[in-house]
Scaffold this active site. Sequence first.
Site, short mmCIF file in Angstrom:
data_model
loop_
_atom_site.label_atom_id
_atom_site.label_comp_id
_atom_site.label_asym_id
_atom_site.label_seq_id
_atom_site.Cartn_x
_atom_site.Cartn_y
_atom_site.Cartn_z
N TRP A 39 0.82 -1.21 0.00
CA TRP A 39 0.00 0.00 0.00
C TRP A 39 0.85 1.26 0.00
O TRP A 39 1.86 1.35 0.68
CB TRP A 39 -0.88 -0.01 1.26
CG TRP A 39 -1.61 1.26 1.52
CD1 TRP A 39 -1.11 2.39 2.11
CD2 TRP A 39 -2.97 1.54 1.22
NE1 TRP A 39 -2.09 3.36 2.19
CE2 TRP A 39 -3.25 2.86 1.65
CE3 TRP A 39 -4.00 0.80 0.62
CZ2 TRP A 39 -4.50 3.46 1.51
CZ3 TRP A 39 -5.25 1.40 0.49
CH2 TRP A 39 -5.48 2.71 0.93
N ASN A 41 0.02 5.80 -0.08
CA ASN A 41 -0.92 6.90 -0.25
C ASN A 41 -0.17 8.22 -0.43
O ASN A 41 0.64 8.32 -1.37
CB ASN A 41 -2.03 6.93 0.81
CG ASN A 41 -1.59 6.85 2.24
OD1 ASN A 41 -1.27 5.77 2.73
ND2 ASN A 41 -1.63 7.98 2.95
N ASP A 42 -0.37 9.23 0.39
CA ASP A 42 0.07 10.59 0.12
C ASP A 42 1.54 10.70 -0.32
O ASP A 42 2.42 10.09 0.30
CB ASP A 42 -0.05 11.46 1.37
CG ASP A 42 -1.41 11.39 2.02
OD1 ASP A 42 -2.26 10.61 1.59
OD2 ASP A 42 -1.61 12.14 3.00
N ARG A 168 -1.94 17.90 11.72
CA ARG A 168 -1.00 17.15 10.90
C ARG A 168 -0.61 17.83 9.57
O ARG A 168 -1.12 18.84 9.19
CB ARG A 168 -1.58 15.77 10.59
CG ARG A 168 -2.96 15.73 9.99
CD ARG A 168 -3.40 14.28 9.75
NE ARG A 168 -4.78 14.17 9.36
CZ ARG A 168 -5.78 13.88 10.19
NH1 ARG A 168 -5.53 13.70 11.47
NH2 ARG A 168 -7.02 13.78 9.75
N GLU A 221 -6.87 18.92 5.44
CA GLU A 221 -5.59 18.20 5.53
C GLU A 221 -4.62 18.69 4.46
O GLU A 221 -4.98 19.39 3.52
CB GLU A 221 -5.83 16.70 5.34
CG GLU A 221 -6.82 16.11 6.31
CD GLU A 221 -7.00 14.62 6.07
OE1 GLU A 221 -6.68 13.85 6.99
OE2 GLU A 221 -7.45 14.24 4.99
#
Length: 505
Positions: A39, A41-42, A168, A221
């Site tokens: 996996w 993501n960002d 965050r 975010e």
Amino acid sequence: MSRIKYILSILMACSLNTFAQQATPQWRPDYHFTAPTNWLNDPNGLIYLNGEYHLFYQYNPVENKWGHMSWGHAKSKDLVNWEHLPVAIPEKITKDTTTMIFSGSAVLDKQNVSGLGNGKAPILAFYTADLPKQRNESQYMAYSNDGGLTFTNYAKNPIIDLNKKDFRDPNVWWHETSKQWIMTVAMVDEHQVRFYGSNNLKDWSMLSDFGKQGNQGSGWECPFIIPLAVDGDKKNTKWVLMISLFGPKGPTMQYFVGDFDGKTFKNDNDAQLTLLVDDGDSFYAAIPWNNAPNDKRILLGWLQPGGRETFPWKGQMSIPRDLALKTTPAGIRLFQQPSSVIAGNLKKLAQNRLISKQNLAINGELKLGEITNTNWIEAEFDLRDAKNAGFKLAQLKDGQGKVIKEIEVGYQADKNELYVNCSRSEKGIKNDKNIIQNAKMNPVGGKVKIQILIDKSSLEVFGNGGEKVISTMIFPDEKARGITVFAKEGSCTLSRLKIWDLSKK
């Protein structure tokens, strides 16, 4: 760092899918970035150094689902061919505490103001340390003296801690006018961006908050802010502040245009106005490269996984995008184009595999044959009297030669809309509300330009030089390779067509 509740809902659905552990090479993209396994993501810590684009990213080094968040690492000279490197900042697990390494940024401390270099400029990474047991997020710093291959956590971490559960995604950059380092951090539930300033990258002072404007439908975010020249005029520079959140379609990014004086950002537009970066249902958590050549602003986002499970990887990045501001009848707006770093290299990347046509009269449908579904398509339509014109992609035929599946990308002239229609391919895979996605866009002199980047399981459509963008995930059958150009309720001229084959054969 992307939203856990949303991700877990995907994972729960996928856990019921018996297809989960079967290899799916038919959906692994060729010219978009994926991790070799597991996996992602960002994008994190994007920085250009010594002729190479470094990409750090949210990564699970253990398994093919969200968890054990660490910073993966890769680098490239052309933004297409990547060298995969070891995990740069791993999750830390002790007897009492798990520290996951959430999203952030990286800078080159050229003057070694941090004092953390060992004779040369160190790379400083700023990230959110997520402590799930303590329900706390704070901002940490780590430093590298070997070009980003390994990082050492700063001994006095955290550098900012508000004792908050959702705080965050620090993004750090140098502000020349005020001669200080600036950090933007998301005050998630407050729908605010907090600005901090520092002279040494270790000690940070609060400057201001911006927020409670635009879309506030979910937590904010992954904020960042950059200057962009309006219409290419460097004497007329505006600041663009971007935020990621979840909107009606799911993953969403909005932007604000205004002024920043080294302390405060002021929005030029009405506080209620929402400006979208992308009108699709996938583009999220994008940030720009720091230190890019010629001060170019190149944006990279995560294309959130769709309704199919992939293996042995999950998640991919968008095409890198060059950013610009242009004056439009509606005001100053963001334009995005696939990065010139790639666009200027298409001939080499395609190994001269190019279909090129001009001035095709279209009335009804014209079959163009088959493509690899790893293609870069550029087209210009003179609409004439057609109410609808575009392409039908990823066409799958039955045994009698009848098309039974396809994806339609086009322009609806009577509605002034760029659109992607997946109703004949993705039902039951996509959310019903996202089967058809569109964006308002006017023709220019009776013409529209459409760029289509299809790469196995991703589809990014750019209209009129990047005035509008629609990004989404698709899952065509391996044999679904037909392509047709069409005009409905009238005729049009396909003034220019180029189709590059970017498959890695």
